[in-house]
Design a protein around this motif. Structure first.
Motif, PDB file in Angstrom:
ATOM      1  N   ASP A  96      -0.826   7.399   3.999  1.00  0.00           N
ATOM      2  CA  ASP A  96      -2.162   7.125   4.539  1.00  0.00           C
ATOM      3  C   ASP A  96      -3.248   7.627   3.598  1.00  0.00           C
ATOM      4  OD1 ASP A  96      -0.996   5.955   6.701  1.00  0.00           O
ATOM      5  OD2 ASP A  96      -1.214   7.717   8.030  1.00  0.00           O
ATOM      6  N   GLY A  97      -2.987   8.736   2.926  1.00  0.00           N
ATOM      7  CA  GLY A  97      -3.956   9.285   1.990  1.00  0.00           C
ATOM      8  C   GLY A  97      -4.164   8.389   0.793  1.00  0.00           C
ATOM      9  N   LYS A  98      -3.065   7.819   0.266  1.00  0.00           N
ATOM     10  CA  LYS A  98      -3.171   6.910  -0.873  1.00  0.00           C
ATOM     11  C   LYS A  98      -3.957   5.654  -0.495  1.00  0.00           C
ATOM     12  CE  LYS A  98      -2.093   5.139  -4.918  1.00  0.00           C
ATOM     13  NZ  LYS A  98      -2.714   5.607  -6.163  1.00  0.00           N
ATOM     14  N   GLU A  99      -3.688   5.125   0.683  1.00  0.00           N
ATOM     15  CA  GLU A  99      -4.367   3.922   1.133  1.00  0.00           C
ATOM     16  C   GLU A  99      -5.862   4.160   1.327  1.00  0.00           C
ATOM     17  OE1 GLU A  99      -4.211   0.829   4.955  1.00  0.00           O
ATOM     18  OE2 GLU A  99      -2.572   2.248   4.593  1.00  0.00           O
ATOM     19  N   LEU A 100      -6.211   5.312   1.930  1.00  0.00           N
ATOM     20  CA  LEU A 100      -7.625   5.623   2.158  1.00  0.00           C
ATOM     21  C   LEU A 100      -8.351   5.873   0.829  1.00  0.00           C
ATOM     22  CD1 LEU A 100      -9.910   6.157   4.127  1.00  0.00           C
ATOM     23  CD2 LEU A 100      -9.129   8.529   4.329  1.00  0.00           C
TER      24      LEU A 100
END
Length: 480
Positions: free
Chosen positions: A288-292
């Motif tokens: 989720d961090g990479k996507e955000l």
């Protein structure tokens, strides 16, 4: 238990100067040995000195009262008193010295930089030093001058090239731990870091220091949380790096809002607008961090930030980040003005500077004399000794105090105060018509301090002395 302190109020007292000695040399077959009283020793200074091995002001938090030693009094046989020992207080690099009103007295940066926080008093002169061709055997000596005392505030501002700023648990300490050899405490709860952590990073030929600033939350610049305590550590940093948490579990937060909040706190604190900034999107090892991070990166770059994606856990993007920071640091160092070599500045005394002032104090109803010399002379005078008081009168007259009192409108019998309101010596002024050692009588006496006798009484006394056969014998009998 408190282990890090970056602000203390320190009470410093310098040593007092030793008193001079009034002594006459006594030796068999030498009845006229002359004065041999030695001078008093100088009081010790209180000196602050930068020591790279000291990283906190904790020692002064526990012991805020510091005093240097006094100078020893002089002795007979021309023996001067021993000087007091200076009290050297080591402080961390980056310590700022302020007075109680917040005025900066000194900014101590660099190993060995010193500042005299309290100056020791000078020793009093003995009667050997006070003797002259006209005053051959003074019956008095001068007191030592008290050392200065007061309170100073010490504030520590971390000396680092780069400051990592961001919300608690954004990963600042983790980044320092992988970029350098620093080993800060790391945990997954807010306010894990309670003190600024420092680390040294080598990127190619550039070596720089990096620090994290803990406790920044909304309202930090107004004292909320820990931010106000540590915002001062950002002031010396050349580059600001925003560390944004892209994997936060708090539903009411997002990286862009976090950035805006921290920038507002830095703006409210003031003085940081000229610092170059960059952004690190941390914790991209989490899906989720990479996507955000990929989603918000274009918006941040449109604002003019250089944006880097990194993961302290997976060691992703660290090399690129460290070299980019080194580039910012090298540019900031190149733009920093070169320090000029130490120059000796000579400030000659103005030709019309009397060294003192005379003004009428309407509230107290006295003429107040202020000046370094008159106030010091008063503190050195033994008012129980008439000759010492006469010597003070001579010094004040030669300095021009009496002339200025006359010009200010003072008349015989008016009150005169020398010194500050709470530490002044007040006396009734009697203009000195004659001055010098020729006015002295026996040792320890001064005829100017005696009540004047009527002219008829002076004539009778003179006739009585002339007609006294015993006195004539005493005056002219051979020395036994």
């Amino acid at each position: 238990m408190t282990t890090f302190v970056d602000r203390v109020e320190l009470n410093v007292v310098a040593g007092n100067g030793g008193h001079g000695c009034a002594s006459v040399h006594r030796e068999k077959f030498k009845p006229l040995g002359g004065p041999d009283g030695g001078n008093g020793g100088r009081g010790g200074d209180v000196i602050l000195v930068v020591d790279q091995d000291v990283t906190t002001l904790l020692e002064y938090h526990h012991s805020p009262h510091r005093k240097a030693t006094n100078g020893r009094p002089g002795e007979g046989a021309n023996r001067s008193g021993k000087d007091g020992q200076d009290l050297v207080l080591p402080v961390p690099d980056g310590t700022v010295v302020l007075d109680k009103k917040g005025n900066v007295l000194a900014d101590l940066v660099g190993q060995g930089t010193t500042y005299v926080a309290a100056e020791g008093g000078r020793g009093g002169l003995g009667n050997a030093a006070l003797s002259s061709a006209r005053r051959k055997a003074p019956g008095f000596a001068l007191f030592g001058v008290p050392g200065t005392a007061g309170e100073v505030v010490l504030e520590l501002k971390t000396v680092a090239d780069v400051a990592l700023v961001g919300y608690p648990s954004a990963g600042k300490s983790s980044l320092i731990s992988v970029l350098s050899a620093a080993r800060p405490k790391i945990a997954d709860y807010p306010f894990t870091t309670l003190v600024p952590n420092l680390g040294v990073v080598t990127a190619g030929s550039t070596v720089y220091t990096i620090a994290d600033v803990p406790g920044l939350i909304p309202g930090a610049s107004e004292g909320r949380g820990l931010g106000l305590e540590f915002l001062r550590h950002v002031e010396r940093c050349s580059v600001l790096v925003h560390v944004l948490d892209t994997a936060t579990l708090e539903s009411d937060r997002d990286p862009v809002t976090d950035l805006d909040v921290i920038e507002e706190e830095l703006k409210q604190y003031g003085g940081l607008d000229d610092r170059p900034r960059m952004v690190v999107l941390n914790k991209i090892d989490i899906p989720d961090g990479k996507e955000l991070a990929e989603m918000i990166r274009p918006e941040l770059e449109s604002r003019g930030y250089r944006v880097f994606e990194a993961s302290a856990v997976a060691h992703t993007g660290l090399k690129e980040l460290s070299f980019a920071i080194a580039e910012f640091v090298a540019k900031a160092r190149a733009e920093k003005p070169q320090e000029e070599a130490t120059r000796i500045v000579i400030r000659p005394k103005a030709v019309d500077d009397a060294g003192f002032t005379v003004a009428f104090d309407e509230e107290e109803g006295v003429y107040r004399v202020r000046g370094e010399k008159p106030e010091r002379w008063v503190r050195q005078t033994d008012f129980s000794n008439d000759e010492a008081v006469g010597y003070l009168a001579d010094r004040l007259s030669r300095l021009g105090v009496e002339d200025q009192l006359r010009k200010a409108g003072a008349r015989a019998g008016d009150g005169v105060a020398i010194g500050a309101d709470d530490d002044a010596v007040v006396f009734d002024w009697e203009p000195t018509m004659m001055a010098g050692a020729e006015m002295l009588g026996r040792r320890g006496e001064d005829h100017r301090l005696e009540a004047p006798r009527p002219a008829a009484q002076r004539r009778r006394d003179r006739d009585a002395e002339r007609d006294d056969p015993q006195k004539e014998y005493d005056d002219f009998r051979p020395f036994q």
